[in-house]
Design a protein around this motif. Structure first.
Motif, PDB file in Angstrom:
ATOM      1  N   MET A 284     -43.052  55.566 -32.516  1.00 41.72           N
ATOM      2  CA  MET A 284     -43.093  54.115 -32.685  1.00 41.72           C
ATOM      3  C   MET A 284     -44.481  53.715 -33.184  1.00 41.72           C
ATOM      4  SD  MET A 284     -42.097  51.121 -29.948  1.00 41.72           S
ATOM      5  CE  MET A 284     -40.386  51.622 -29.917  1.00 41.72           C
ATOM      6  N   ASN A 285     -44.533  52.717 -34.067  1.00 47.22           N
ATOM      7  CA  ASN A 285     -45.778  52.259 -34.655  1.00 47.22           C
ATOM      8  C   ASN A 285     -46.798  51.920 -33.570  1.00 47.22           C
ATOM      9  OD1 ASN A 285     -47.747  50.579 -36.081  1.00 47.22           O
ATOM     10  ND2 ASN A 285     -46.262  50.600 -37.746  1.00 47.22           N
ATOM     11  N   SER A 286     -48.081  52.308 -33.807  1.00 47.44           N
ATOM     12  CA  SER A 286     -49.113  52.101 -32.786  1.00 47.44           C
ATOM     13  C   SER A 286     -49.816  50.758 -32.914  1.00 47.44           C
ATOM     14  CB  SER A 286     -50.145  53.234 -32.849  1.00 47.44           C
ATOM     15  OG  SER A 286     -50.839  53.188 -34.076  1.00 47.44           O
ATOM     16  N   THR A 287     -49.360  49.878 -33.812  1.00 44.42           N
ATOM     17  CA  THR A 287     -49.947  48.557 -33.946  1.00 44.42           C
ATOM     18  C   THR A 287     -49.152  47.544 -33.126  1.00 44.42           C
ATOM     19  OG1 THR A 287     -48.617  48.070 -35.916  1.00 44.42           O
ATOM     20  CG2 THR A 287     -50.765  49.090 -36.263  1.00 44.42           C
ATOM     21  N   LEU A 288     -49.711  46.338 -32.976  1.00 43.28           N
ATOM     22  CA  LEU A 288     -48.981  45.276 -32.283  1.00 43.28           C
ATOM     23  C   LEU A 288     -47.783  44.839 -33.120  1.00 43.28           C
ATOM     24  CD1 LEU A 288     -51.867  43.029 -30.901  1.00 43.28           C
ATOM     25  CD2 LEU A 288     -50.209  44.337 -29.557  1.00 43.28           C
ATOM     26  N   LEU A 289     -46.695  44.538 -32.431  1.00 37.47           N
ATOM     27  CA  LEU A 289     -45.487  44.065 -33.084  1.00 37.47           C
ATOM     28  C   LEU A 289     -45.404  42.542 -33.002  1.00 37.47           C
ATOM     29  CD1 LEU A 289     -42.900  46.624 -31.627  1.00 37.47           C
ATOM     30  CD2 LEU A 289     -44.210  46.794 -33.749  1.00 37.47           C
ATOM     31  N   GLY A 290     -44.588  41.972 -33.853  1.00 33.18           N
ATOM     32  CA  GLY A 290     -44.303  40.549 -33.795  1.00 33.18           C
ATOM     33  C   GLY A 290     -42.830  40.326 -33.498  1.00 33.18           C
ATOM     34  N   SER A 291     -42.514  39.150 -32.980  1.00 29.66           N
ATOM     35  CA  SER A 291     -41.127  38.780 -32.726  1.00 29.66           C
ATOM     36  C   SER A 291     -40.955  37.303 -33.016  1.00 29.66           C
ATOM     37  CB  SER A 291     -40.745  39.086 -31.272  1.00 29.66           C
ATOM     38  OG  SER A 291     -39.422  38.662 -31.011  1.00 29.66           O
ATOM     39  N   ASP A 292     -40.007  36.981 -33.906  1.00 28.16           N
ATOM     40  CA  ASP A 292     -39.741  35.578 -34.231  1.00 28.16           C
ATOM     41  C   ASP A 292     -38.961  34.871 -33.135  1.00 28.16           C
ATOM     42  OD1 ASP A 292     -41.010  35.873 -36.678  1.00 28.16           O
ATOM     43  OD2 ASP A 292     -39.162  36.445 -37.718  1.00 28.16           O
ATOM     44  N   THR A 293     -38.361  35.645 -32.237  1.00 26.60           N
ATOM     45  CA  THR A 293     -37.604  35.070 -31.133  1.00 26.60           C
ATOM     46  C   THR A 293     -38.278  35.453 -29.821  1.00 26.60           C
ATOM     47  OG1 THR A 293     -36.168  37.023 -30.991  1.00 26.60           O
ATOM     48  CG2 THR A 293     -35.446  35.222 -32.417  1.00 26.60           C
ATOM     49  N   PRO A 294     -38.024  34.724 -28.739  1.00 30.81           N
ATOM     50  CA  PRO A 294     -38.588  35.111 -27.448  1.00 30.81           C
ATOM     51  C   PRO A 294     -38.188  36.538 -27.079  1.00 30.81           C
ATOM     52  CG  PRO A 294     -37.706  32.892 -27.328  1.00 30.81           C
ATOM     53  CD  PRO A 294     -37.279  33.446 -28.659  1.00 30.81           C
ATOM     54  N   LEU A 295     -39.105  37.248 -26.429  1.00 26.73           N
ATOM     55  CA  LEU A 295     -38.827  38.630 -26.063  1.00 26.73           C
ATOM     56  C   LEU A 295     -37.602  38.740 -25.161  1.00 26.73           C
ATOM     57  CD1 LEU A 295     -42.442  39.992 -25.403  1.00 26.73           C
ATOM     58  CD2 LEU A 295     -41.097  40.036 -27.526  1.00 26.73           C
ATOM     59  N   ALA A 296     -37.354  37.712 -24.347  1.00 27.48           N
ATOM     60  CA  ALA A 296     -36.198  37.722 -23.456  1.00 27.48           C
ATOM     61  C   ALA A 296     -34.883  37.662 -24.218  1.00 27.48           C
ATOM     62  CB  ALA A 296     -36.282  36.565 -22.465  1.00 27.48           C
ATOM     63  N   GLU A 297     -34.922  37.232 -25.461  1.00 27.31           N
ATOM     64  CA  GLU A 297     -33.728  37.221 -26.304  1.00 27.31           C
ATOM     65  C   GLU A 297     -33.652  38.482 -27.168  1.00 27.31           C
ATOM     66  OE1 GLU A 297     -33.686  33.635 -28.584  1.00 27.31           O
ATOM     67  OE2 GLU A 297     -33.776  32.325 -26.811  1.00 27.31           O
ATOM     68  N   LYS A 298     -34.783  39.071 -27.464  1.00 25.69           N
ATOM     69  CA  LYS A 298     -34.835  40.247 -28.332  1.00 25.69           C
ATOM     70  C   LYS A 298     -34.432  41.515 -27.583  1.00 25.69           C
ATOM     71  CE  LYS A 298     -38.084  42.657 -31.436  1.00 25.69           C
ATOM     72  NZ  LYS A 298     -37.422  42.334 -32.720  1.00 25.69           N
ATOM     73  N   TYR A 299     -34.780  41.595 -26.277  1.00 27.80           N
ATOM     74  CA  TYR A 299     -34.526  42.795 -25.474  1.00 27.80           C
ATOM     75  C   TYR A 299     -33.564  42.459 -24.342  1.00 27.80           C
ATOM     76  CZ  TYR A 299     -38.573  44.441 -28.081  1.00 27.80           C
ATOM     77  OH  TYR A 299     -39.438  44.790 -29.101  1.00 27.80           O
ATOM     78  N   ASP A 300     -32.716  43.449 -23.981  1.00 25.24           N
ATOM     79  CA  ASP A 300     -31.697  43.156 -22.968  1.00 25.24           C
ATOM     80  C   ASP A 300     -32.106  43.541 -21.551  1.00 25.24           C
ATOM     81  OD1 ASP A 300     -31.524  45.922 -23.176  1.00 25.24           O
ATOM     82  OD2 ASP A 300     -29.361  45.992 -23.512  1.00 25.24           O
ATOM     83  N   LEU A 301     -33.204  44.284 -21.399  1.00 25.87           N
ATOM     84  CA  LEU A 301     -33.649  44.711 -20.077  1.00 25.87           C
ATOM     85  C   LEU A 301     -35.171  44.739 -20.046  1.00 25.87           C
ATOM     86  CD1 LEU A 301     -32.971  46.018 -17.241  1.00 25.87           C
ATOM     87  CD2 LEU A 301     -33.242  48.234 -18.400  1.00 25.87           C
TER      88      LEU A 301
ATOM     89  N   GLY B 209     -41.374  32.907 -15.240  1.00 29.72           N
ATOM     90  CA  GLY B 209     -41.134  33.836 -16.335  1.00 29.72           C
ATOM     91  C   GLY B 209     -39.881  34.658 -16.120  1.00 29.72           C
ATOM     92  N   ILE B 210     -39.719  35.188 -14.900  1.00 32.41           N
ATOM     93  CA  ILE B 210     -38.538  35.979 -14.584  1.00 32.41           C
ATOM     94  C   ILE B 210     -37.283  35.110 -14.631  1.00 32.41           C
ATOM     95  CG2 ILE B 210     -37.370  37.256 -12.764  1.00 32.41           C
ATOM     96  CD1 ILE B 210     -39.567  38.862 -14.053  1.00 32.41           C
ATOM     97  N   ALA B 211     -37.362  33.917 -14.041  1.00 36.72           N
ATOM     98  CA  ALA B 211     -36.201  33.025 -14.026  1.00 36.72           C
ATOM     99  C   ALA B 211     -35.783  32.638 -15.446  1.00 36.72           C
ATOM    100  CB  ALA B 211     -36.503  31.777 -13.200  1.00 36.72           C
ATOM    101  N   GLY B 212     -36.759  32.319 -16.272  1.00 38.52           N
ATOM    102  CA  GLY B 212     -36.454  31.940 -17.648  1.00 38.52           C
ATOM    103  C   GLY B 212     -35.868  33.089 -18.444  1.00 38.52           C
ATOM    104  N   ALA B 213     -36.391  34.293 -18.219  1.00 33.49           N
ATOM    105  CA  ALA B 213     -35.874  35.459 -18.930  1.00 33.49           C
ATOM    106  C   ALA B 213     -34.428  35.741 -18.527  1.00 33.49           C
ATOM    107  CB  ALA B 213     -36.758  36.668 -18.654  1.00 33.49           C
TER     108      ALA B 213
END
Length: 344
Positions: free
Chosen positions: A1-18, A40-44
């Motif tokens: 996996m790339n060693s640089t910082l990644l970006g996400s146009d959507t909230p991480l809670a929507e991009k990842y399922d766990l 944070g947990i409740a919103g995710a």
């Protein structure tokens, strides 16, 4: 996996399922809550993201951990907790058969996990244990460590639940399991096998248990949580509420670099801008910018000074520093300041 910082146009809670969430320094500090953790947990969860709390602490039962989280306004089931004790017991099954003897040096959580794996628990090196498994418990003393050393000297397989040198508490940093394991290692010369982070064993067990397809590691320590993410080829979010600080991110070696950086667990609820090169050596994120010139890090914080703007400055500094180091340049650590993200 790339060693640089990644970006996400959507909230991480929507991009990842766990989310594989560390506990000490992320969800709580000792017995005290961490700002942003509960919302944070409740919103995710409201976004559909599931949680497994993955901790290098092997001293407590999952039910006890879940009860503490619930008492801190983070409702949690025991099935949502994965401890280093459970990972250590799973590691023992790779070499030992059910019924073999294990000397447990640790707390109730480790005893329960080893017993549940089918091993006979013994309390003395004179019982002829096939393995010694050591995990943190605040009540451990010299006699316990000596018994472990005697057994290891006699040929017992030495397994550690984790090798964390320090443990964050409400009063500061206390010696962790790695410090206590170090005493046995120093006495015997035997290096233990470790089940806890930075080994990705716990992450893989948690992902398998949850049936997740797109997991995200969330932690506060680069050398355990985020190194484990890199070792397991998993994306990792570093939250700046615990052991590793913003300066550590900037100076991080590739094997410990996070993929995302956030102030706290509310960073699960927002998009993440990745730093990008902006010409003349500058890397920009939001209004913040950074570059490395002749081995020195230069920062331009921009016009805003709120928390997210300070996180953007950290991200920009990581983009510039990592690119320079990866290109073979030398970065003078003395030019890298601590960027304070939290006011308190």
């Amino acid at each position: 996996m790339n060693s640089t910082l990644l970006g996400s146009d959507t909230p991480l809670a929507e991009k990842y399922d766990l989310a594989l969430v560390d506990l000490d320094g992320v969800a709580y500090r000792g017995h005290e809550p961490i700002e942003g953790a509960a919302p944070g947990i409740a919103g995710a969860r409201a976004c559909g993201m599931r949680m497994v709390f993955v901790t290098n602490n092997a001293s407590r039962e999952p039910e006890s951990v879940a009860a503490q989280l619930t008492g801190l306004a983070i409702p949690t089931e025991a099935s949502e907790v994965m401890t280093a004790a459970q990972a250590a017991a799973a590691l023992l099954t790779r070499r030992l058969s059910p019924g073999q003897k294990v000397l447990v040096v640790g707390g109730a959580g480790l005893v329960t996990a080893v017993r549940a794996a089918g091993f006979e628990i013994v309390t003395s090196a004179d019982d002829g244990p096939d393995a010694v498994v050591q995990g943190f418990a605040p009540e451990l003393g010299w006699a316990n460590l000596a018994e472990a050393a005697y057994a290891v000297e006699r040929g017992a397989w030495f397994v550690a639940s984790n090798l964390d040198l320090s443990l964050p508490t409400a009063r500061g940093f206390a010696p962790g399991n790695g410090a206590l394991v170090g005493a046995v290692q120093a006495a015997t010369g035997v290096v233990p096998d470790s089940a806890g982070k930075p080994s990705p064993t716990m992450y893989r067990l948690a992902i398998e248990r949850a049936g997740a397809r797109s997991p995200l590691v969330v932690g506060d320590r680069l050398d355990t949580d985020l190194a484990g993410a890199r070792a397991g080829d998993l994306p990792g979010l570093h939250v700046l509420t615990g052991v590793s600080r913003a300066r550590d991110d900037i100076l991080a070696v590739p094997s410990e670099r996070p993929h995302y950086i956030g102030a706290d667990l509310t960073s699960l609820l927002v998009p993440h801008e990745a730093p990008m090169p902006a010409g003349d050596g500058w890397w920009r994120c939001g209004d913040a910018a950074a570059r490395v010139v002749n081995g020195a890090l230069e920062l331009d914080p921009g016009s805003s000074s709120d928390v997210e703007a300070r996180v953007d400055l950290v991200r920009a500094a990581c983009g510039a520093a990592w690119a320079a180091v990866d290109a073979g340049e030398t970065l003078d650590p003395g030019t890298v300041p601590e960027i304070v993200v939290h006011n308190a």
